[in-house]
Design a protein around this motif. Sequence first.
Motif, PDB file in Angstrom:
ATOM      1  N   LEU A 123       0.798  -1.228   0.000  1.00  0.00           N
ATOM      2  CA  LEU A 123       0.000   0.000   0.000  1.00  0.00           C
ATOM      3  C   LEU A 123       0.832   1.280   0.000  1.00  0.00           C
ATOM      4  N   LEU A 124       2.142   1.157   0.100  1.00  0.00           N
ATOM      5  CA  LEU A 124       3.003   2.339   0.219  1.00  0.00           C
ATOM      6  C   LEU A 124       2.892   3.274  -0.989  1.00  0.00           C
ATOM      7  N   HIS A 125       2.710   2.713  -2.179  1.00  0.00           N
ATOM      8  CA  HIS A 125       2.601   3.563  -3.373  1.00  0.00           C
ATOM      9  C   HIS A 125       1.152   3.966  -3.666  1.00  0.00           C
ATOM     10  N   ASN A 126       0.265   3.700  -2.680  1.00  0.00           N
ATOM     11  CA  ASN A 126      -1.138   4.107  -2.755  1.00  0.00           C
ATOM     12  C   ASN A 126      -1.831   3.591  -4.018  1.00  0.00           C
ATOM     13  N   PRO A 127      -1.838   2.276  -4.224  1.00  0.00           N
ATOM     14  CA  PRO A 127      -2.455   1.719  -5.434  1.00  0.00           C
ATOM     15  C   PRO A 127      -3.977   1.816  -5.381  1.00  0.00           C
ATOM     16  N   ASP A 128      -4.604   1.815  -6.545  1.00  0.00           N
ATOM     17  CA  ASP A 128      -6.070   1.835  -6.621  1.00  0.00           C
ATOM     18  C   ASP A 128      -6.649   0.431  -6.469  1.00  0.00           C
ATOM     19  N   ILE A 129      -5.857  -0.581  -6.867  1.00  0.00           N
ATOM     20  CA  ILE A 129      -6.352  -1.961  -6.899  1.00  0.00           C
ATOM     21  C   ILE A 129      -5.436  -2.853  -6.070  1.00  0.00           C
ATOM     22  N   LEU A 130      -6.037  -3.707  -5.250  1.00  0.00           N
ATOM     23  CA  LEU A 130      -5.283  -4.693  -4.478  1.00  0.00           C
ATOM     24  C   LEU A 130      -5.631  -6.091  -4.968  1.00  0.00           C
ATOM     25  N   LEU A 131      -4.621  -6.835  -5.430  1.00  0.00           N
ATOM     26  CA  LEU A 131      -4.791  -8.220  -5.838  1.00  0.00           C
ATOM     27  C   LEU A 131      -4.315  -9.114  -4.696  1.00  0.00           C
ATOM     28  N   LEU A 132      -5.220  -9.874  -4.132  1.00  0.00           N
ATOM     29  CA  LEU A 132      -4.902 -10.696  -2.964  1.00  0.00           C
ATOM     30  C   LEU A 132      -5.082 -12.169  -3.313  1.00  0.00           C
ATOM     31  N   LEU A 191      -9.955  -1.335   4.336  1.00  0.00           N
ATOM     32  CA  LEU A 191      -9.294  -0.705   3.188  1.00  0.00           C
ATOM     33  C   LEU A 191     -10.279  -0.503   2.048  1.00  0.00           C
ATOM     34  N   ASN A 192     -11.186  -1.436   1.881  1.00  0.00           N
ATOM     35  CA  ASN A 192     -12.189  -1.341   0.833  1.00  0.00           C
ATOM     36  C   ASN A 192     -13.254  -0.297   1.171  1.00  0.00           C
ATOM     37  N   LYS A 193     -13.805  -0.372   2.371  1.00  0.00           N
ATOM     38  CA  LYS A 193     -14.918   0.515   2.740  1.00  0.00           C
ATOM     39  C   LYS A 193     -14.456   1.937   3.055  1.00  0.00           C
ATOM     40  N   ASP A 194     -13.358   2.072   3.791  1.00  0.00           N
ATOM     41  CA  ASP A 194     -12.923   3.404   4.246  1.00  0.00           C
ATOM     42  C   ASP A 194     -11.982   4.101   3.265  1.00  0.00           C
ATOM     43  N   LYS A 195     -11.115   3.322   2.617  1.00  0.00           N
ATOM     44  CA  LYS A 195     -10.116   3.920   1.716  1.00  0.00           C
ATOM     45  C   LYS A 195     -10.497   3.810   0.241  1.00  0.00           C
ATOM     46  N   GLY A 196     -11.568   3.072  -0.047  1.00  0.00           N
ATOM     47  CA  GLY A 196     -12.036   2.972  -1.429  1.00  0.00           C
ATOM     48  C   GLY A 196     -11.171   2.119  -2.330  1.00  0.00           C
ATOM     49  N   LYS A 197     -10.358   1.227  -1.745  1.00  0.00           N
ATOM     50  CA  LYS A 197      -9.509   0.359  -2.566  1.00  0.00           C
ATOM     51  C   LYS A 197     -10.360  -0.715  -3.254  1.00  0.00           C
ATOM     52  N   THR A 198     -10.075  -0.946  -4.513  1.00  0.00           N
ATOM     53  CA  THR A 198     -10.729  -2.033  -5.238  1.00  0.00           C
ATOM     54  C   THR A 198     -10.010  -3.329  -4.881  1.00  0.00           C
ATOM     55  N   ILE A 199     -10.762  -4.319  -4.414  1.00  0.00           N
ATOM     56  CA  ILE A 199     -10.184  -5.577  -3.954  1.00  0.00           C
ATOM     57  C   ILE A 199     -10.546  -6.705  -4.917  1.00  0.00           C
ATOM     58  N   ILE A 200      -9.536  -7.445  -5.357  1.00  0.00           N
ATOM     59  CA  ILE A 200      -9.763  -8.683  -6.105  1.00  0.00           C
ATOM     60  C   ILE A 200      -9.114  -9.796  -5.300  1.00  0.00           C
ATOM     61  N   LEU A 201      -9.946 -10.711  -4.810  1.00  0.00           N
ATOM     62  CA  LEU A 201      -9.492 -11.753  -3.892  1.00  0.00           C
ATOM     63  C   LEU A 201      -9.635 -13.122  -4.520  1.00  0.00           C
ATOM     64  N   THR A 202      -8.552 -13.892  -4.526  1.00  0.00           N
ATOM     65  CA  THR A 202      -8.645 -15.310  -4.881  1.00  0.00           C
ATOM     66  C   THR A 202      -8.342 -16.096  -3.624  1.00  0.00           C
ATOM     67  N   SER A 203      -9.209 -17.047  -3.319  1.00  0.00           N
ATOM     68  CA  SER A 203      -9.034 -17.804  -2.074  1.00  0.00           C
ATOM     69  C   SER A 203      -9.826 -19.101  -2.134  1.00  0.00           C
ATOM     70  N   HIS A 204      -9.295 -20.125  -1.462  1.00  0.00           N
ATOM     71  CA  HIS A 204     -10.042 -21.369  -1.282  1.00  0.00           C
ATOM     72  C   HIS A 204     -10.743 -21.374   0.075  1.00  0.00           C
ATOM     73  N   ASP A 205     -10.516 -20.320   0.861  1.00  0.00           N
ATOM     74  CA  ASP A 205     -11.157 -20.196   2.168  1.00  0.00           C
ATOM     75  C   ASP A 205     -12.452 -19.418   1.979  1.00  0.00           C
ATOM     76  N   LEU A 206     -13.584 -20.113   2.072  1.00  0.00           N
ATOM     77  CA  LEU A 206     -14.863 -19.472   1.798  1.00  0.00           C
ATOM     78  C   LEU A 206     -15.223 -18.414   2.836  1.00  0.00           C
ATOM     79  N   GLU A 207     -14.639 -18.491   4.025  1.00  0.00           N
ATOM     80  CA  GLU A 207     -14.885 -17.455   5.034  1.00  0.00           C
ATOM     81  C   GLU A 207     -14.242 -16.144   4.605  1.00  0.00           C
ATOM     82  N   ASP A 208     -13.089 -16.210   3.929  1.00  0.00           N
ATOM     83  CA  ASP A 208     -12.480 -14.995   3.373  1.00  0.00           C
ATOM     84  C   ASP A 208     -13.471 -14.294   2.454  1.00  0.00           C
ATOM     85  N   ILE A 209     -14.082 -15.072   1.585  1.00  0.00           N
ATOM     86  CA  ILE A 209     -14.985 -14.524   0.577  1.00  0.00           C
ATOM     87  C   ILE A 209     -16.214 -13.897   1.229  1.00  0.00           C
ATOM     88  N   GLU A 210     -16.836 -14.614   2.157  1.00  0.00           N
ATOM     89  CA  GLU A 210     -18.049 -14.109   2.799  1.00  0.00           C
ATOM     90  C   GLU A 210     -17.781 -12.870   3.643  1.00  0.00           C
TER      91      GLU A 210
END
Length: 328
Positions: free
Chosen positions: A170-179, A201-220
């Motif tokens: 986040l140091l370079h203040n990106p618009d999109i976070l790939l997780l 980060l998504n709600k307060d800072k307006g970052k666009t989040i793209i999440l790939t995960s096999h943990d369904l709790e992460d997604i929910e």
Amino acid sequence: MIINVKNLSKVFRTQVKENSVKGSFKAIFKREYREVVAVDNISFSIKKGESVAFIGPNGAGKSTTIKMLTGILYPSSGDIMVAGFNPQEDRIKLAFKLGSIFGQKTQLWYHLPARDSFNLFRSIFEIDKKVFDKRLKELIDIFEIHEYVDVPVRRLSLGQRMKCELVGSLLHNPDILLLDEPTIGLDIIAKRQLRETIKRLNKDKGKTIILTSHDLEDIENVCDRVIIINHGRILFDDSIDKLKSEHVTKKRIKIVTENKPKIIKGKGVEVLKVNDFSITYEIDLGVIDAKSFINKAIASQKDIVDISIMDMKIEEIIEQLYVVPKDE
């Protein structure tokens, strides 16, 4: 739209060779190839500030898609625009708009404190010293890493390292976070803390989040929307609530009684668990609806104390979509 993908495809060409000396010799003079379709004509858009889960089983095409979004791979056909850039033509410019976390890989120097890596990132992304100092202080406060930002990374717990990884991204203040699997290997408490931080980060800072995960709790817990891909094709693209409402085919109903419960039999009804004062059923909604079943239960069991209705778990819903045949 911060990300726009239209008719995107990726085909890999691999050499086919007989598993023999004769086959090896033949391949020298006449090579045969086969084409493997990794991504098959997909289209989707993501708005700025959205939090989207991009999921699928291994080999579904999600990693290939992500690599094309970042400019690592070139598409066989189709158009991509990410943060106003074509990833393949403007990969360096796009890098300033992207931040990434890979749960199984690190961007921090293993034997150095995280702060040293942060200073390196400042040089890479050409961040002004005053801006950098202010932003780093703010991120250290947000992620609460004061106690270990100057400790060598090798001595940090996995949860502490992942917080430092996020700060570095986040140091370079990106618009999109790939997780990519950001909570893999973390304990329950560390997972919860990381999920809450990503959501902020998504709600307060307006970052666009793209999440790939096999943990369904992460997604929910993190995402509002889910894109499911399998065999290179998008099977579902909508909200998690809509995923549940459209693809819930079964419900579980637990009935608590004052005395030993009576077992209700019928088409579409399966008994999952019975004990002295309760019984749990799973009903097929294609055969019988929940209201009809509950009315039947009340009529046959006069001493009911409580009834609870549970939807299918999200992983069960997604698993149903995963097994859709390739040619369907």
